[in-house]
Scaffold this motif. Structure first.
Motif, PDB file in Angstrom:
ATOM      1  N   ILE A  82       2.518   0.764  -0.564  1.00 26.75           N
ATOM      2  CA  ILE A  82       1.663   0.483  -1.762  1.00 26.75           C
ATOM      3  C   ILE A  82       1.410  -0.945  -1.360  1.00 26.75           C
ATOM      4  O   ILE A  82       2.174  -1.638  -0.935  1.00 26.75           O
ATOM      5  CB  ILE A  82       2.716   0.739  -2.895  1.00 26.75           C
ATOM      6  N   SER A  83       0.185  -1.262  -1.903  1.00 26.42           N
ATOM      7  CA  SER A  83      -0.383  -2.586  -1.670  1.00 26.42           C
ATOM      8  C   SER A  83       0.090  -3.456  -2.956  1.00 26.42           C
ATOM      9  O   SER A  83      -0.352  -3.060  -4.093  1.00 26.42           O
ATOM     10  CB  SER A  83      -2.053  -2.646  -1.688  1.00 26.42           C
ATOM     11  N   VAL A  84       0.629  -4.645  -2.640  1.00 26.60           N
ATOM     12  CA  VAL A  84       1.107  -5.441  -3.869  1.00 26.60           C
ATOM     13  C   VAL A  84      -0.038  -6.692  -3.927  1.00 26.60           C
ATOM     14  O   VAL A  84       0.088  -7.363  -4.987  1.00 26.60           O
ATOM     15  CB  VAL A  84       2.358  -6.070  -3.515  1.00 26.60           C
ATOM     16  N   SER A  85      -0.880  -6.891  -3.134  1.00 29.03           N
ATOM     17  CA  SER A  85      -1.692  -8.050  -3.354  1.00 29.03           C
ATOM     18  C   SER A  85      -3.205  -7.594  -3.471  1.00 29.03           C
ATOM     19  O   SER A  85      -3.835  -8.428  -3.918  1.00 29.03           O
ATOM     20  CB  SER A  85      -1.465  -9.107  -2.039  1.00 29.03           C
ATOM     21  N   LYS A  86      -3.807  -6.855  -2.490  1.00 24.43           N
ATOM     22  CA  LYS A  86      -5.040  -6.491  -2.850  1.00 24.43           C
ATOM     23  C   LYS A  86      -5.435  -5.260  -3.447  1.00 24.43           C
ATOM     24  O   LYS A  86      -4.865  -4.343  -3.190  1.00 24.43           O
ATOM     25  CB  LYS A  86      -5.397  -6.424  -1.446  1.00 24.43           C
ATOM     26  N   PHE A  87      -6.391  -5.372  -4.299  1.00 23.22           N
ATOM     27  CA  PHE A  87      -6.997  -4.248  -5.070  1.00 23.22           C
ATOM     28  C   PHE A  87      -7.651  -3.106  -4.096  1.00 23.22           C
ATOM     29  O   PHE A  87      -7.070  -2.125  -3.880  1.00 23.22           O
ATOM     30  CB  PHE A  87      -7.677  -4.442  -6.231  1.00 23.22           C
ATOM     31  N   LEU A 140       6.851   9.915  -4.495  1.00 27.40           N
ATOM     32  CA  LEU A 140       7.308   8.754  -4.975  1.00 27.40           C
ATOM     33  C   LEU A 140       8.698   8.329  -5.007  1.00 27.40           C
ATOM     34  O   LEU A 140       8.906   7.170  -5.817  1.00 27.40           O
ATOM     35  CB  LEU A 140       6.530   8.314  -6.117  1.00 27.40           C
ATOM     36  N   LEU A 176       8.538   5.628  -1.118  1.00 21.80           N
ATOM     37  CA  LEU A 176       7.524   5.023  -1.646  1.00 21.80           C
ATOM     38  C   LEU A 176       6.353   4.319  -0.592  1.00 21.80           C
ATOM     39  O   LEU A 176       5.283   4.576  -0.632  1.00 21.80           O
ATOM     40  CB  LEU A 176       7.912   4.022  -2.618  1.00 21.80           C
ATOM     41  N   PHE A 228       2.993   6.508  -0.635  1.00 16.79           N
ATOM     42  CA  PHE A 228       2.296   6.059  -1.597  1.00 16.79           C
ATOM     43  C   PHE A 228       0.753   6.694  -1.517  1.00 16.79           C
ATOM     44  O   PHE A 228       0.195   7.150  -2.302  1.00 16.79           O
ATOM     45  CB  PHE A 228       2.127   4.556  -1.958  1.00 16.79           C
TER      46      PHE A 228
END
Lengths: 491, 285
Positions: free
Chosen positions: B41-46, B240, B245, B249
């Motif tokens: 899961i990406s936490v910084s880039k949309f 998930l 995760l 994801f």
């Protein structure tokens, strides 16, 4: 929902039902009276042989089911079983003993009671039917043969053909579980020590303490919620019930207003590509909720992408300086009680507004334009028209739907469960002890209690309370709405 | 005046566009994430840094079955499809039968049935779910698709309100004419009323077909831990799990996107009839 008056409904009050039965015994001849014991005779005497035999077979089936199914279960119904699951030695082999399964005893007994109840209704119907045959014969009126009886199932009695299977389904999946649920609320079913098949459970008034004295009372499971002030369940119950009501009100109200406003916006003058706009919003609800809500949950999690964006643009710092969040680097969207409740309502707007927009679009088209026009001629502005004409119209047309929406929101499992499960941790020890979390609704709490804690009896109590509350609320509000039925004002 | 009107239209369009964007952000995120190369899961880039379609390929790879056994997308899809088809058939039949009986037939106990069903409708399935599970267990129908179909469709007769509301709008004179022509009640049902109900039947068919695709609570409870019996909803939900995760994801997103496409199309077809059914139901009752 108003029920239409049925013209053919010959209602003779509640006593007419039994008056016919008494008449059958008083005035019936020997065949009719004999039918009360051997049920087919009344038909056979009037030459309805096949029907008579069929009815007699039903009776035999009933008696057999009573002997081999109901009786053994009823015998254990008082205690819900006494023989614990154990291994016994037979010669050299070990096998499982012939243990009692409390749940099966309960289930079978309720099914048996249900069968008896249905059979009594059948028996009463049968008595009336054979008496009517006698009357018909005395007056020389025609009596159906078997072929005609079958034919009536697609003619005058077509509703019987149509309703039988769906009713059986509803009995199996809706009525029977409700009855069992009510029964379980009066047992000590739950936990490791009282879960079949390996353990027995029993009625609350038969619960004994270690030295064998009976200490239980009938309403024990209910009093943990209501009278016992120190119990964690009591503590959690009132908090969760309060939040459930607040949530249902907020969720229903925000989506209702939001849907109307959005529909008005899309329908207002000069908007191009109305269908495209509508479709864009509808797509969001077409994605299954377990996909979209889990996605949203990961979007807003503490270490999630939205938090990164917020802290990059400095929003997090700002909120921290305003004392709205406890830590300077994350907004606890789905981990802090207040924020979670706020977010759940907001996300529910995201989920619910497109639905309401769809419905509102349909209702808007039916708004009497003459009233809007004349109001405009009288000098009313858009806001006044909205408040005094459009909103009241919506409230009348959508009134019943609003009530059902409210009840549905009380039981809105998906939104709450999918958004908070696995993410939200409660820090309130008393809540945790009752296996509850602050943003839980009564239904999600019930689900956690059964799924994670196996407290079936406590969960049943919650289920009953929710059901009674919802049913009372709905019945009262429908009654009030029907009394002041304003629907005609707009015709 | 003309200019002011023009400006207000522009503002309205901008407002709509902003709202639409807010509503679509999660959907856009779903789409772009399903094309992300790295599976976490990406936490910084949309938007993903490296794009790839491997997530979709992975879903249909057979090798994945054996490695960690949690990606049986094809099997889950098939399971859900079978359950949905049967649920749809039974539910639609039941609903049409009940609606016709309550809308057209006049018999003793009709009002009683309607009142009872109104009260039963208020009892949400979630509450009696656990009991239904034990019931299915007693009937030996847990971990089976038949059990799932029964749970989804047996009680469907209660959901007659919209279809009945629609049938109530059909004039009784058509029915009376058919009776004069010597048509039986069953004949009226099949040859007169059903053809007139086409739009609402479409609504009913689609909505009951969609039900098993979205439900995961009942499915989770009844189908249990045997992952080759699962429906898509449980399978995807299970991807998930906290421990998975980061490995799955994007697979979840790809799977979710794939199942959303046919559902969305069906839903868009249905919503036309949905509005029609709802509004005609509320104004006639």
């Amino acid at each position: 929902m108003t029920l239409k008056k049925t013209p053919n409904n010959t209602s003779r009050g509640h006593f007419g039902y039994f008056r016919d039965l008494i008449a059958a015994f008083k005035n019936g001849d020997k065949y009719v009276r004999l039918s009360s014991v051997a049920m087919g005779t009344g038909y056979i005497a009037r030459k309805q042989v096949i029907k008579g035999i069929l009815v007699f077979l039903v009776q035999i089936l009933f008696i057999l089911s009573m002997i081999f199914f109901a009786a053994p279960n009823f015998a254990k119904f008082g205690t819900l079983g006494t023989v614990e699951y154990a291994y016994e030695k037979v010669g050299l082999n070990t096998r499982i003993n012939n243990y009692d399964n409390s749940f099966l005893i309960l289930l079978n007994s309720i099914v048996a009671i249900f069968i008896i109840f249905v059979f009594i209704l059948f028996w009463i119907h049968n008595m009336k039917a054979v008496y009517e045959l006698q009357v018909r014969k005395e007056h020389g009126r025609p009596i159906n043969n078997f072929k005609q009886d079958l034919r009536s199932l697609i003619e005058g009695n077509f509703h019987l053909t149509l309703l039988t299977l769906p009713t059986l389904g509803v009995i199996l999946i809706n009525i029977l579980p409700i009855l069992i649920l009510i029964a379980i609320a009066f047992t000590n079913y739950g936990g490791l020590e009282h879960t079949p098949p390996t353990h027995l459970f029993t009625w609350t008034w038969r619960v004994k303490n270690a030295s064998g004295e009976v200490v239980g009372k009938v309403w024990d499971n209910f009093s943990t919620f209501f009278s016992n002030k120190n119990s964690n369940f009591n503590y959690a119950f009132w908090r969760i019930a309060g939040w459930t009501l607040l949530w249902a009100f907020l969720a229903t109200f925000t989506c209702f207003i939001g849907g109307i406003l959005l529909a008005k916006l899309i329908n207002s003058d000069g908007i191009k590509f109305r269908r495209v706009w509508r479709t864009l919003f509808i797509i969001t609800i077409a994605v299954p909720q377990f996909v979209s809500l889990i996605l949203v949950r990961n979007f807003f999690r503490d270490s999630g992408i939205f938090n990164t964006i917020c802290s990059d643009i400095g929003l997090t710092k700002l909120l921290y300086n305003m004392h709205l969040i406890p830590t300077p680097d994350t907004i606890p969207f789905l981990t802090n009680p207040k924020w979670t409740k706020f977010m759940i309502v907001m996300i529910n707007i995201w989920v619910g507004v497109p639905y309401q927009m769809l419905i509102a679009t349909g209702v808007l088209m039916n708004i009497p334009q003459s009233q809007v026009e004349s109001a405009r001629l009288d000098g009313a502005n858009n806001f006044q028209i909205f408040v005094h004409i459009i909103m009241p119209y919506f409230l009348v047309v959508q009134g019943p739907a609003l009530i059902t929406d409210f009840v549905r929101n009380i039981n809105n499992f998906n939104v709450i469960y999918l958004l908070t499960q696995d993410i939200y941790q409660t820090h309130d020890l008393k809540m945790a002890a009752a296996n509850a979390k602050e943003p839980d609704l009564l239904v999600t709490w019930l689900f956690r209690l059964t799924n994670e804690n196996a407290s079936y009896n406590i969960a049943s109590v919650i289920g009953i309370i929710v059901f009674i509350a919802c049913a009372t609320f709905t019945l009262i509000s429908f009654a009030i709405m029907m009394r002041g039925n304003k629907e005609e004002d707009y015709r | 005046m003309e200019k002011r009107r023009h400006i207000s239209v522009v503002i309205k369009h901008i407002l709509l566009a902003v709202l639409a964007l807010i509503w679509l952000i999660p959907i856009i995120w779903l789409i772009v994430t399903s094309f992300k190369l790295d599976t976490g899961i990406s936490v910084s880039k949309f938007f993903p840094e490296k794009w790839s379609a491997h997530n979709f390929v992975d879903l249909f790879k057979d090798t994945k079955y054996t490695t960690d056994g949690i990606m049986k997308y094809k099997i889950w899809f098939k399971n859900t499809f079978i359950i949905a088809v049967f649920t749809c058939l039974i539910s639609t039949t039941f609903v049409l039968m009940v609606s016709y009986a309550l809308s057209f037939c006049r018999f003793k106990g009709r009002r009683f049935i309607m009142n009872i069903s109104m009260i039963l409708n208020m009892f949400p399935g979630v509450l009696s779910m656990v009991v239904i599970y034990f019931l299915m267990k007693a009937l030996d129908l847990t971990q089976s698709h038949i059990g799932m179909i029964i749970v989804y469709s047996a009680g469907s007769g209660l959901g007659y309100l919209i279809v009945k509301g629609y049938m109530d709008t059909i004039s009784t004179s058509i029915r009376e004419a058919a009776i004069i022509d010597g048509c039986s009640e069953a004949g009226i049902f099949f040859r007169v009323v059903l053809p007139l109900c086409k739009p609402i039947i479409v609504y009913q068919v689609i909505s009951s077909f969609l039900m098993p695709w979205g439900d995961f609570v009942f499915a989770k409870l009844i189908l249990g831990t045997n992952s080759s019996k699962w429906t898509l909803a449980i399978g995807l939900y299970n991807m998930l799990d906290k421990s998975r995760l980061n490995a799955h994801f994007t697979h979840f997103c790809a799977g979710g996107l794939l199942v959303s496409i046919p559902i969305s199309i069906l839903f868009l077809i249905m919503q036309k009839y949905y509005v029609e059914g709802i509004t005609s139901g509320s104004s006639k009752e």
